[in-house]
Design an enzyme around this catalytic site. Structure first.
Site, PDB file in Angstrom:
ATOM      1  N   LYS A  31     -50.044 -20.882   4.748  1.00 55.76           N
ATOM      2  CA  LYS A  31     -51.211 -20.828   3.851  1.00 55.76           C
ATOM      3  C   LYS A  31     -51.483 -19.378   3.494  1.00 55.76           C
ATOM      4  O   LYS A  31     -51.561 -18.512   4.362  1.00 55.76           O
ATOM      5  CB  LYS A  31     -52.438 -21.413   4.537  1.00 55.76           C
ATOM      6  CG  LYS A  31     -53.713 -21.329   3.704  1.00 55.76           C
ATOM      7  CD  LYS A  31     -54.865 -22.092   4.352  1.00 55.76           C
ATOM      8  CE  LYS A  31     -55.706 -21.262   5.272  1.00 55.76           C
ATOM      9  NZ  LYS A  31     -56.598 -20.305   4.625  1.00 55.76           N
ATOM     10  N   ASP A  58     -54.620 -21.175  -0.875  1.00 55.69           N
ATOM     11  CA  ASP A  58     -56.020 -21.513  -0.567  1.00 55.69           C
ATOM     12  C   ASP A  58     -56.933 -20.577  -1.357  1.00 55.69           C
ATOM     13  O   ASP A  58     -57.475 -19.611  -0.822  1.00 55.69           O
ATOM     14  CB  ASP A  58     -56.218 -21.355   0.952  1.00 55.69           C
ATOM     15  CG  ASP A  58     -57.634 -21.613   1.408  1.00 55.69           C
ATOM     16  OD1 ASP A  58     -58.414 -22.222   0.652  1.00 55.69           O
ATOM     17  OD2 ASP A  58     -57.950 -21.210   2.543  1.00 55.69           O
ATOM     18  N   LYS A  60     -59.380 -21.890  -3.571  1.00 60.40           N
ATOM     19  CA  LYS A  60     -60.653 -22.611  -3.797  1.00 60.40           C
ATOM     20  C   LYS A  60     -61.201 -22.408  -5.209  1.00 60.40           C
ATOM     21  O   LYS A  60     -62.272 -21.838  -5.423  1.00 60.40           O
ATOM     22  CB  LYS A  60     -61.705 -22.182  -2.759  1.00 60.40           C
ATOM     23  CG  LYS A  60     -61.302 -22.465  -1.318  1.00 60.40           C
ATOM     24  CD  LYS A  60     -62.419 -22.164  -0.344  1.00 60.40           C
ATOM     25  CE  LYS A  60     -62.059 -22.493   1.095  1.00 60.40           C
ATOM     26  NZ  LYS A  60     -61.069 -21.581   1.695  1.00 60.40           N
ATOM     27  N   ASP A  63     -64.511 -23.515 -11.545  1.00 60.77           N
ATOM     28  CA  ASP A  63     -64.854 -22.936 -12.853  1.00 60.77           C
ATOM     29  C   ASP A  63     -64.960 -24.080 -13.850  1.00 60.77           C
ATOM     30  O   ASP A  63     -64.900 -25.251 -13.455  1.00 60.77           O
ATOM     31  CB  ASP A  63     -63.766 -21.913 -13.256  1.00 60.77           C
ATOM     32  CG  ASP A  63     -64.328 -20.776 -14.095  1.00 60.77           C
ATOM     33  OD1 ASP A  63     -65.079 -21.058 -15.053  1.00 60.77           O
ATOM     34  OD2 ASP A  63     -64.006 -19.604 -13.804  1.00 60.77           O
ATOM     35  N   THR A 118     -67.571 -25.265   5.718  1.00 63.38           N
ATOM     36  CA  THR A 118     -68.113 -25.472   7.074  1.00 63.38           C
ATOM     37  C   THR A 118     -69.151 -24.413   7.430  1.00 63.38           C
ATOM     38  O   THR A 118     -69.901 -24.568   8.382  1.00 63.38           O
ATOM     39  CB  THR A 118     -66.980 -25.474   8.125  1.00 63.38           C
ATOM     40  OG1 THR A 118     -66.099 -24.397   7.835  1.00 63.38           O
ATOM     41  CG2 THR A 118     -66.223 -26.768   8.109  1.00 63.38           C
ATOM     42  N   ARG A 211     -55.033 -17.928  13.995  1.00 62.49           N
ATOM     43  CA  ARG A 211     -54.921 -17.037  15.152  1.00 62.49           C
ATOM     44  C   ARG A 211     -54.265 -17.616  16.395  1.00 62.49           C
ATOM     45  O   ARG A 211     -53.530 -16.873  17.069  1.00 62.49           O
ATOM     46  CB  ARG A 211     -56.320 -16.470  15.461  1.00 62.49           C
ATOM     47  CG  ARG A 211     -56.757 -15.490  14.385  1.00 62.49           C
ATOM     48  CD  ARG A 211     -58.253 -15.275  14.371  1.00 62.49           C
ATOM     49  NE  ARG A 211     -58.958 -16.457  13.870  1.00 62.49           N
ATOM     50  CZ  ARG A 211     -60.279 -16.520  13.694  1.00 62.49           C
ATOM     51  NH1 ARG A 211     -61.021 -15.458  13.977  1.00 62.49           N
ATOM     52  NH2 ARG A 211     -60.829 -17.607  13.227  1.00 62.49           N
TER      53      ARG A 211
HETATM   54  O1  C5P Z   1     -57.434 -18.378  12.770  1.00 61.45           O
HETATM   55  P1  C5P Z   1     -57.936 -19.770  12.472  1.00 61.45           P
HETATM   56  O2  C5P Z   1     -57.077 -20.858  13.097  1.00 61.45           O
HETATM   57  O3  C5P Z   1     -59.409 -19.924  12.779  1.00 61.45           O
HETATM   58  O4  C5P Z   1     -57.751 -19.898  10.899  1.00 61.45           O
HETATM   59  C1  C5P Z   1     -58.187 -21.033  10.194  1.00 61.45           C
HETATM   60  C2  C5P Z   1     -57.883 -20.876   8.743  1.00 61.45           C
HETATM   61  O5  C5P Z   1     -58.455 -21.986   8.065  1.00 61.45           O
HETATM   62  C3  C5P Z   1     -58.467 -19.620   8.104  1.00 61.45           C
HETATM   63  O6  C5P Z   1     -57.583 -19.229   7.067  1.00 61.45           O
HETATM   64  C4  C5P Z   1     -59.768 -20.109   7.540  1.00 61.45           C
HETATM   65  O7  C5P Z   1     -60.194 -19.362   6.423  1.00 61.45           O
HETATM   66  C5  C5P Z   1     -59.425 -21.520   7.111  1.00 61.45           C
HETATM   67  N1  C5P Z   1     -60.553 -22.418   7.017  1.00 61.45           N
HETATM   68  C6  C5P Z   1     -61.401 -22.694   8.070  1.00 61.45           C
HETATM   69  N2  C5P Z   1     -62.458 -23.542   7.919  1.00 61.45           N
HETATM   70  C7  C5P Z   1     -62.667 -24.129   6.739  1.00 61.45           C
HETATM   71  C8  C5P Z   1     -61.828 -23.871   5.661  1.00 61.45           C
HETATM   72  C9  C5P Z   1     -60.782 -22.994   5.831  1.00 61.45           C
HETATM   73  O8  C5P Z   1     -61.192 -22.172   9.162  1.00 61.45           O
HETATM   74  N3  C5P Z   1     -63.666 -24.983   6.629  1.00 61.45           N
END
Ligand code: C5P
Length: 236
Positions: A31, A58, A60, A63, A118, A211
Site C-alpha cells: 500500500k 491509498d 482517499k 471531489d 476511524t 509497523r
Molecule cells: O503501522 P500500521 O499497521 O498501524 O499501519 C496501518 C496502515 O493502515 C496505515 O497506513 C494507516 O494509515 C492505514 N489505516 C489505518 N486505519 C484506517 C485507515 C487506514 O490504520 N482506518
C-alpha cells in the site's frame, strides 16, 4: 484469495527500497499512501509494478464526480491494482470512479470506499459533521451506498467486518487495517486492534499491516507469519 497488504508508510523511495530489500524474492501486495506518493509521485508506482508488486494506492479521493473520474483514470494508467474513494462523496461520485476503472483500458483497479475514518468518533460525527446515528449505523449505510454504486468493497475497522459481510454479502470486499500480533505486539497509535487470525475469522479479504511488519527485526518472517495466521485463522 485472502491477502496481506504491507503499508509502505515511508517518506521517500530510499526508505521504501531498504524495507523491500529485506523481503528477498517475496513480492508482497503493498500500500502506498499520501506520504510516499506526494513525496515521490507516480514513479514510485511504476517502480513497484516493475518489481512485481501489486499496489493499493491509498489516496482517499473525494471531489466532484467528474474530477474523481479523471483521477481514477490517471491512477489506473499507473497500473494501480486497488484505489479508494470517500463514500461521503456520494453515489454519483463513486459511480464515476467505477466507470473510470472499467473504461480505463489499462489496469482495472478495484475501487474501495472509505466509510467513516476511524479517527472520527461519534461525538465529532454527530456534533461537527451533523451526521446523526451511531458510527456503526453510518458505516453500514455508507457501505450500502458503495455497493449500490458498484464498488468492490470498503475499508473498515476490524469490529465492522462481520456485520458488513452479513449485511452486504461475501463478495463485497473488506479491507481491514488495525492489525497487531497476539503476543508481543505494541498497538502504536491504533486504538481498536485485532489479530491476523481474528480478522481472517471475521471474514476480512485483505488486512493492511504496517509497523508490525516493516519495523520487525525480520520483516519477511513477520510477513510470512501474518499471511499464515490470517489465512489459517490460528493465533501464533
Ligand atoms: O503501522 P500500521 O499497521 O498501524 O499501519 C496501518 C496502515 O493502515 C496505515 O497506513 C494507516 O494509515 C492505514 N489505516 C489505518 N486505519 C484506517 C485507515 C487506514 O490504520 N482506518
Amino acid at each position: 484469495m485472502k491477502d496481506v497488504i504491507v503499508a509502505l508508510d515511508f517518506q521517500n523511495r530510499e526508505q521504501m527500497r531498504a524495507c523491500l530489500e529485506r523481503f528477498g524474492s517475496a513480492r508482497p501486495y503493498v500500500k502506498v499512501g499520501k506520504e510516499l506518493f506526494y513525496a515521490e509521485g507516480p514513479d514510485v508506482v511504476y517502480e513497484l509494478k516493475e518489481r512485481g508488486h501489486r499496489v493499493f494506492l491509498d489516496l482517499k479521493l473525494h471531489d466532484i464526480p467528474h474530477t474523481v473520474q479523471g483521477a481514477v483514470y490517471s491512477l489506473a494508467r499507473l497500473g494501480a491494482d486497488m484505489v479508494n474513494v470517500h463514500a461521503a462523496g456520494g453515489i454519483a461520485m463513486m459511480q464515476a470512479a467505477r466507470e473510470a476503472s472499467e473504461s480505463s483500458g489499462y489496469a482495472h483497479p478495484l475501487i474501495i470506499a472509505v466509510t467513516q475514518l476511524t479517527s472520527t468518533g461519534q461525538d465529532v460525527m454527530n456534533r461537527e459533521l451533523l451526521i446523526p446515528g451511531t458510527v456503526e449505523q453510518v458505516v453500514l449505510s455508507y457501505a450500502k451506498n458503495a455497493q449500490e454504486a458498484g464498488l468492490d468493497g470498503v475499508v473498515c475497522s476490524p469490529l465492522e467486518t462481520a456485520v458488513i459481510k452479513k449485511e452486504l454479502g461475501d463478495a463485497f470486499l473488506t479491507v481491514t487495517p488495525g492489525i497487531r500480533f497476539s503476543n508481543g505486539g505494541i498497538a502504536d497509535d491504533q486504538v481498536r486492534v485485532t489479530t491476523p487470525a481474528q480478522a481472517g475469522a471475521d471474514g476480512s479479504d485483505y488486512i493492511v499491516v504496517g509497523r508490525p511488519i516493516t519495523r520487525a527485526d525480520d520483516p519477511l518472517a513477520a510477513y510470512a507469519r501474518c499471511v499464515e495466521e490470517f489465512r489459517g485463522g490460528i493465533d501464533g
